[in-house]
Design a protein around this motif. Structure first.
Motif, PDB file in Angstrom:
ATOM      1  N   PRO A 176      24.317  79.180  56.910  1.00  0.00           N
ATOM      2  CA  PRO A 176      23.916  80.048  58.029  1.00  0.00           C
ATOM      3  C   PRO A 176      22.449  79.846  58.367  1.00  0.00           C
ATOM      4  CG  PRO A 176      24.350  81.344  56.030  1.00  0.00           C
ATOM      5  CD  PRO A 176      24.670  79.922  55.708  1.00  0.00           C
ATOM      6  N   ALA A 177      22.110  80.043  59.622  1.00  0.00           N
ATOM      7  CA  ALA A 177      20.733  79.886  60.082  1.00  0.00           C
ATOM      8  C   ALA A 177      20.495  80.806  61.272  1.00  0.00           C
ATOM      9  CB  ALA A 177      20.492  78.428  60.474  1.00  0.00           C
ATOM     10  N   ARG A 178      19.226  81.018  61.568  1.00  0.00           N
ATOM     11  CA  ARG A 178      18.843  81.810  62.738  1.00  0.00           C
ATOM     12  C   ARG A 178      17.829  81.031  63.543  1.00  0.00           C
ATOM     13  NH1 ARG A 178      17.087  86.503  59.626  1.00  0.00           N
ATOM     14  NH2 ARG A 178      15.157  86.121  60.728  1.00  0.00           N
TER      15      ARG A 178
ATOM     16  N   ILE B  51      15.424  79.426  60.966  1.00  0.00           N
ATOM     17  CA  ILE B  51      15.292  80.036  59.646  1.00  0.00           C
ATOM     18  C   ILE B  51      16.586  79.795  58.883  1.00  0.00           C
ATOM     19  CG2 ILE B  51      15.036  82.204  58.375  1.00  0.00           C
ATOM     20  CD1 ILE B  51      13.447  83.270  60.772  1.00  0.00           C
ATOM     21  N   PHE B  52      16.458  79.253  57.687  1.00  0.00           N
ATOM     22  CA  PHE B  52      17.592  79.069  56.789  1.00  0.00           C
ATOM     23  C   PHE B  52      17.045  78.942  55.378  1.00  0.00           C
ATOM     24  CE2 PHE B  52      16.173  74.903  57.943  1.00  0.00           C
ATOM     25  CZ  PHE B  52      16.414  74.088  56.855  1.00  0.00           C
ATOM     26  N   ARG B  53      17.904  78.889  54.404  1.00  0.00           N
ATOM     27  CA  ARG B  53      17.499  78.833  52.997  1.00  0.00           C
ATOM     28  C   ARG B  53      17.061  77.410  52.636  1.00  0.00           C
ATOM     29  NH1 ARG B  53      19.840  83.323  50.215  1.00  0.00           N
ATOM     30  NH2 ARG B  53      18.594  82.627  48.467  1.00  0.00           N
ATOM     31  N   GLY B  54      15.872  77.037  53.082  1.00  0.00           N
ATOM     32  CA  GLY B  54      15.378  75.669  52.980  1.00  0.00           C
ATOM     33  C   GLY B  54      15.225  75.136  51.576  1.00  0.00           C
ATOM     34  N   ILE B  55      14.777  75.952  50.638  1.00  0.00           N
ATOM     35  CA  ILE B  55      14.587  75.477  49.264  1.00  0.00           C
ATOM     36  C   ILE B  55      15.933  75.160  48.624  1.00  0.00           C
ATOM     37  CG2 ILE B  55      13.772  76.121  46.955  1.00  0.00           C
ATOM     38  CD1 ILE B  55      11.551  77.753  48.401  1.00  0.00           C
ATOM     39  N   ALA B  56      16.900  76.045  48.792  1.00  0.00           N
ATOM     40  CA  ALA B  56      18.241  75.807  48.234  1.00  0.00           C
ATOM     41  C   ALA B  56      18.895  74.602  48.906  1.00  0.00           C
ATOM     42  CB  ALA B  56      19.105  77.053  48.399  1.00  0.00           C
TER      43      ALA B  56
ATOM     44  N   GLU C 150      25.563  81.586  50.795  1.00  0.00           N
ATOM     45  CA  GLU C 150      26.616  81.915  51.762  1.00  0.00           C
ATOM     46  C   GLU C 150      27.003  80.736  52.632  1.00  0.00           C
ATOM     47  OE1 GLU C 150      25.268  85.423  53.805  1.00  0.00           O
ATOM     48  OE2 GLU C 150      25.282  86.602  51.968  1.00  0.00           O
ATOM     49  N   GLY C 151      26.918  79.553  52.063  1.00  0.00           N
ATOM     50  CA  GLY C 151      27.321  78.339  52.753  1.00  0.00           C
ATOM     51  C   GLY C 151      28.567  77.750  52.127  1.00  0.00           C
TER      52      GLY C 151
ATOM     53  N   PHE D  85      25.351  81.362  64.095  1.00  0.00           N
ATOM     54  CA  PHE D  85      24.641  80.104  64.154  1.00  0.00           C
ATOM     55  C   PHE D  85      24.533  79.510  62.763  1.00  0.00           C
ATOM     56  CE2 PHE D  85      20.529  77.870  64.354  1.00  0.00           C
ATOM     57  CZ  PHE D  85      20.773  77.037  65.421  1.00  0.00           C
ATOM     58  N   GLY D  86      24.673  78.222  62.659  1.00  0.00           N
ATOM     59  CA  GLY D  86      24.536  77.587  61.358  1.00  0.00           C
ATOM     60  C   GLY D  86      24.107  76.151  61.486  1.00  0.00           C
ATOM     61  N   LEU D  87      23.834  75.539  60.364  1.00  0.00           N
ATOM     62  CA  LEU D  87      23.480  74.132  60.300  1.00  0.00           C
ATOM     63  C   LEU D  87      24.549  73.385  59.526  1.00  0.00           C
ATOM     64  CD1 LEU D  87      19.685  74.323  59.412  1.00  0.00           C
ATOM     65  CD2 LEU D  87      20.677  73.553  61.567  1.00  0.00           C
ATOM     66  N   SER D  88      24.844  72.201  59.980  1.00  0.00           N
ATOM     67  CA  SER D  88      25.785  71.326  59.306  1.00  0.00           C
ATOM     68  C   SER D  88      25.030  70.078  58.874  1.00  0.00           C
ATOM     69  CB  SER D  88      26.926  70.950  60.258  1.00  0.00           C
ATOM     70  OG  SER D  88      27.682  69.886  59.727  1.00  0.00           O
ATOM     71  N   PHE D  89      25.034  69.798  57.586  1.00  0.00           N
ATOM     72  CA  PHE D  89      24.415  68.596  57.045  1.00  0.00           C
ATOM     73  C   PHE D  89      25.546  67.724  56.505  1.00  0.00           C
ATOM     74  CE2 PHE D  89      21.385  72.024  56.529  1.00  0.00           C
ATOM     75  CZ  PHE D  89      20.177  71.469  56.899  1.00  0.00           C
ATOM     76  N   GLN D  90      25.513  66.453  56.789  1.00  0.00           N
ATOM     77  CA  GLN D  90      26.504  65.528  56.248  1.00  0.00           C
ATOM     78  C   GLN D  90      25.792  64.417  55.496  1.00  0.00           C
ATOM     79  OE1 GLN D  90      28.870  64.122  59.518  1.00  0.00           O
ATOM     80  NE2 GLN D  90      29.995  66.033  59.672  1.00  0.00           N
TER      81      GLN D  90
END
Length: 149
Positions: free
Chosen positions: A143-145, A30-35, A123-124, A69-74
Motif C-alpha cells: 500500500p502507498a499514498r 509514502i510507503f514502507r520504504g525501509i521494509a 500489509e503487502g 493506491f499501491g505500488l507493484s514491484f516485480q
C-alpha cells in the motif's frame, strides 16, 4: 534514486547487472520504504543467484490495489524457472531449489520466507506470478499514498 540505491546495494559485492524499468511513478509517495528495501534486496539477491547470466530486471509500476493506491514491484530473473509443485514451497524457511551448498553465493533458504513474512507485516503481498521457461517473476505489492501538494 530510491530504486537505484537498492540496485547499488544488491550489486556491491558481485559483478552483476540489474536493469531497472520504472513507469509512471510519481516522485512523492509514502510507503514502507525501509521494509520494501529489505524485501527487494532479498528478491534481487535470489534472482542474481539463480540467474545464470548475472542479470535481473526489476520493474516498478503504480497500481490500484486493495481499494486504494499501491505500488507493484516485480523482480524477474533469467534462471531455470521453478517447477509448479514448488510454487508455494519456495516460501518455506530453509527450502532451496537446486544445490547451492558448494556455491560461494550459498544461501540458507531464508530469503524468500523472510521477504514474504515482511511483506505481510507491512500489509503487502509477495507472490510468484510467472515462472515459465527461463524466467521467474516475483511481484511485491504494498500500500502507498500519493502526497498531494
Amino acid at each position: 534514486p530510491y530504486l537505484r540505491s537498492i540496485i547499488d546495494a544488491a550489486t556491491a559485492l558481485q559483478s552483476a547487472r540489474i536493469d531497472l524499468e520504472a513507469a509512471d511513478v510519481p516522485a512523492q509517495i509514502i510507503f514502507r520504504g525501509i521494509a520494501v528495501r529489505e524485501i527487494l534486496l532479498a528478491l534481487l539477491s535470489n534472482a542474481l543467484m539463480h540467474s545464470g547470466r548475472d542479470r535481473a530486471t526489476r520493474r516498478v509500476a503504480l497500481t490500484d490495489w486493495q481499494d486504494g493506491f499501491g505500488l507493484s514491484f516485480q523482480v524477474i530473473d533469467e534462471g531455470t524457472g521453478i517447477p509448479d509443485e514448488l510454487r508455494e514451497k519456495i516460501f518455506e524457511p530453509f527450502f532451496q531449489v537446486g544445490d547451492f551448498s558448494a556455491s560461494e553465493n550459498s544461501s540458507k533458504g531464508l530469503g524468500l520466507a523472510v521477504a514474504r513474512a515482511l511483506s505481510a507485516r507491512v500489509e503487502g503481498t509477495l507472490n510468484l506470478i510467472a515462472h515459465q521457461g527461463h524466467h521467474t517473476c516475483f511481484e511485491l505489492m504494498v500500500p502507498a499514498r500519493l502526497i498531494v501538494q
